[in-house]
Design a protein around this motif. Structure first.
Motif, short mmCIF file in Angstrom:
data_model
loop_
_atom_site.label_atom_id
_atom_site.label_comp_id
_atom_site.label_asym_id
_atom_site.label_seq_id
_atom_site.Cartn_x
_atom_site.Cartn_y
_atom_site.Cartn_z
N GLU A 121 6.20 -2.78 3.38
CA GLU A 121 5.54 -1.59 3.92
C GLU A 121 6.19 -1.29 5.26
O GLU A 121 6.31 -2.18 6.10
CB GLU A 121 4.04 -1.83 4.16
CG GLU A 121 3.20 -1.88 2.94
CD GLU A 121 1.76 -2.30 3.27
OE1 GLU A 121 0.92 -2.11 2.41
OE2 GLU A 121 1.52 -2.83 4.38
N PRO A 122 6.64 -0.06 5.49
CA PRO A 122 7.32 0.22 6.76
C PRO A 122 6.38 0.28 7.95
O PRO A 122 6.75 -0.13 9.05
CB PRO A 122 7.98 1.58 6.51
CG PRO A 122 7.17 2.20 5.41
CD PRO A 122 6.69 1.06 4.55
N GLU A 123 5.16 0.81 7.77
CA GLU A 123 4.25 0.96 8.91
C GLU A 123 2.80 0.84 8.46
O GLU A 123 2.07 1.82 8.34
CB GLU A 123 4.47 2.32 9.59
CG GLU A 123 3.78 2.43 10.93
CD GLU A 123 4.07 3.77 11.60
OE1 GLU A 123 3.20 4.24 12.35
OE2 GLU A 123 5.16 4.33 11.37
N PHE A 182 0.84 -1.20 0.00
CA PHE A 182 0.00 0.00 0.00
C PHE A 182 0.88 1.25 0.00
O PHE A 182 2.03 1.22 0.39
CB PHE A 182 -0.91 0.02 1.23
CG PHE A 182 -1.95 -1.08 1.24
CD1 PHE A 182 -2.31 -1.74 0.07
CD2 PHE A 182 -2.57 -1.45 2.41
CE1 PHE A 182 -3.26 -2.75 0.08
CE2 PHE A 182 -3.53 -2.45 2.43
CZ PHE A 182 -3.87 -3.11 1.27
N TRP A 183 0.29 2.36 -0.42
CA TRP A 183 0.99 3.64 -0.41
C TRP A 183 1.14 4.15 1.02
O TRP A 183 0.38 3.74 1.92
CB TRP A 183 0.21 4.65 -1.27
CG TRP A 183 0.16 4.24 -2.71
CD1 TRP A 183 1.15 3.71 -3.46
CD2 TRP A 183 -0.98 4.34 -3.59
NE1 TRP A 183 0.73 3.46 -4.74
CE2 TRP A 183 -0.57 3.84 -4.85
CE3 TRP A 183 -2.29 4.80 -3.44
CZ2 TRP A 183 -1.43 3.80 -5.95
CZ3 TRP A 183 -3.14 4.75 -4.53
CH2 TRP A 183 -2.71 4.26 -5.77
N PRO A 184 2.07 5.05 1.27
CA PRO A 184 2.31 5.51 2.65
C PRO A 184 1.26 6.47 3.20
O PRO A 184 1.32 6.82 4.38
CB PRO A 184 3.68 6.19 2.56
CG PRO A 184 3.80 6.61 1.13
CD PRO A 184 3.08 5.57 0.33
N ASP A 185 0.28 6.88 2.37
CA ASP A 185 -0.73 7.82 2.84
C ASP A 185 -1.48 7.25 4.05
O ASP A 185 -2.00 6.13 3.97
CB ASP A 185 -1.74 8.13 1.73
CG ASP A 185 -1.06 8.53 0.43
OD1 ASP A 185 -0.30 7.71 -0.10
OD2 ASP A 185 -1.32 9.65 -0.04
N PRO A 186 -1.60 7.99 5.14
CA PRO A 186 -2.31 7.47 6.32
C PRO A 186 -3.82 7.40 6.08
O PRO A 186 -4.38 8.19 5.31
CB PRO A 186 -1.97 8.47 7.42
CG PRO A 186 -1.67 9.74 6.69
CD PRO A 186 -1.05 9.33 5.38
N ILE A 231 -4.83 -2.56 6.09
CA ILE A 231 -5.73 -1.55 5.53
C ILE A 231 -4.92 -0.35 5.05
O ILE A 231 -4.00 0.10 5.75
CB ILE A 231 -6.75 -1.09 6.60
CG1 ILE A 231 -7.49 -2.28 7.20
CG2 ILE A 231 -7.73 -0.08 6.02
CD1 ILE A 231 -8.22 -1.97 8.48
N GLY A 232 -5.25 0.17 3.88
CA GLY A 232 -4.56 1.35 3.40
C GLY A 232 -5.05 1.74 2.02
O GLY A 232 -6.10 1.31 1.55
N TYR A 233 -4.26 2.58 1.36
CA TYR A 233 -4.57 3.01 0.00
C TYR A 233 -3.66 2.24 -0.95
O TYR A 233 -2.44 2.25 -0.81
CB TYR A 233 -4.35 4.52 -0.15
CG TYR A 233 -5.36 5.33 0.62
CD1 TYR A 233 -6.64 5.54 0.09
CD2 TYR A 233 -5.06 5.85 1.87
CE1 TYR A 233 -7.58 6.26 0.80
CE2 TYR A 233 -6.00 6.58 2.58
CZ TYR A 233 -7.26 6.78 2.04
OH TYR A 233 -8.21 7.49 2.73
N GLY A 234 -4.28 1.54 -1.90
CA GLY A 234 -3.51 0.65 -2.75
C GLY A 234 -3.71 0.90 -4.23
O GLY A 234 -4.53 1.73 -4.65
#
Length: 324
Positions: free
Chosen positions: A228-230, A126-130, A299-302
């Motif tokens: 993914e780092p976090e 996933f992208w890093p966007d929270p 969960i995130g933006y993918g």
């Protein structure tokens, strides 16, 4: 005046029911029309003896299919009353739906229904966007609406602690040759209506990854490169762990997944710490929550993707024989 559902109504709703997720995309459900009611049954022929010896995964999947049925019928203007495990003499019968009072669908039901054909498990990074607070709140509300809870693990320490439990469970599972053979048996290298296509497998895991990834034959990546780092991790739980609780959790899972899809989020499921009993108990204790963890989620933006194939409706329906 109609007093039950028709075969046509079941067939239409079944198109949406079969879009539910399941372990290895086994699609372990059958849908039956009997005495005007729609019944959701576990399909024992599609159970995974090594991965899911207790039948937990089958009941979660059937609960998710049940939720899709509920939403499809509500949007069609013929909402259902649901009774779970209605006949103790038939343990594979997990739910029976009978018509409730006709009404117009709510905007929330219409939004969830629109997400059904768009939902898929995104195993790519996933992208890093929270994930913003309002989206996280919506996910929690989705779980609560189905009598379950969602614990979101935010921050490096919380995610690392979860990752340690999940990786340990993953290693336990991978040591079992029957488990590995079962997973390989549902990996699809050609287009088929079930199983996990290689294209949906995501990249192969690396030792430094925070979270484990199930090997579905995805692409290798450069050694040492972070997945993914976090990531944002959620744990979905139910009040108990009976067969009924697991069907309830399956409904909550699907409402959560559709809510995430409607919010533009991507999700993939991490069931390894649920499949290993000792890891599941360790996870429960680490969360300090009353009840039982039933699924973990990333969960995130993918990146955009598409759902995996499903069997045709006729393969899962049991309809009454109409005499000439």
């Amino acid at each position: 005046m109609d007093i039950g559902y028709t075969a046509a109504q079941l067939r239409t709703a079944a198109v949406d029911a079969v879009r539910a997720p399941s372990l290895h995309n086994t699609q372990p459900w059958r849908l039956r029309l009997r005495d005007g009611g729609i019944e959701v049954l576990a399909d024992p022929a599609r159970r995974l003896p090594a991965t899911d010896p207790s039948g937990w995964g089958v009941r979660i999947a059937c609960g998710a299919a049940l939720f899709n049925l509920r939403i499809a019928l509500a949007v069609a203007g013929v909402p259902a009353r649901v009774r779970l495990r209605p006949d103790p003499a038939e343990p594979d019968l997990l739910a029976r739906l009978v018509p409730d009072l006709p009404r117009r669908p709510t905007p929330a039901e219409q939004s969830l229904y629109g997400a059904i054909p768009r939902r898929f498990s995104n195993r790519l990074p996933f992208w890093p966007d929270p994930v913003p607070a309002d989206a996280r709140w919506r996910l929690g509300e989705a779980a609560r609406a189905e009598q379950c809870w969602l614990e979101l693990l935010i921050g490096v320490s919380a995610v690392s602690a979860f990752g340690e439990i999940a990786r340990s469970a993953h290693r336990v599972l991978e040591r079992d040759p029957a488990y590995r053979a079962e997973r390989e048996g549902w990996l699809r290298r050609e287009s088929t209506p079930d199983g996990v296509p290689r294209s949906a497998g995501g990249p192969q895991g690396e030792p430094q990854d925070v979270l484990p990834t199930r090997s579905y034959g995805g692409r290798d990546r450069a050694p040492g490169r972070d997945f993914e780092p976090e990531p944002l991790v959620g744990v979905l739980g139910s009040m108990g762990n009976t067969a009924v609780d697991q069907v309830i959790a399956g409904q909550a899972l699907q409402r959560l997944l559709l809510t995430a899809t409607d919010a533009g989020l991507s999700v993939s499921m991490l069931s390894q710490p649920i499949e290993v009993p000792t890891a599941r108990e360790q996870l429960r204790l680490s969360l300090g929550r009353f009840g039982t963890p039933q699924m973990a989620l990333r969960i995130g933006y993918g990146q955009p993707g598409r759902p995996t194939p499903r069997r045709g409706v006729d393969e899962v329906l049991d309809l009454p024989v109409v005499s000439a």
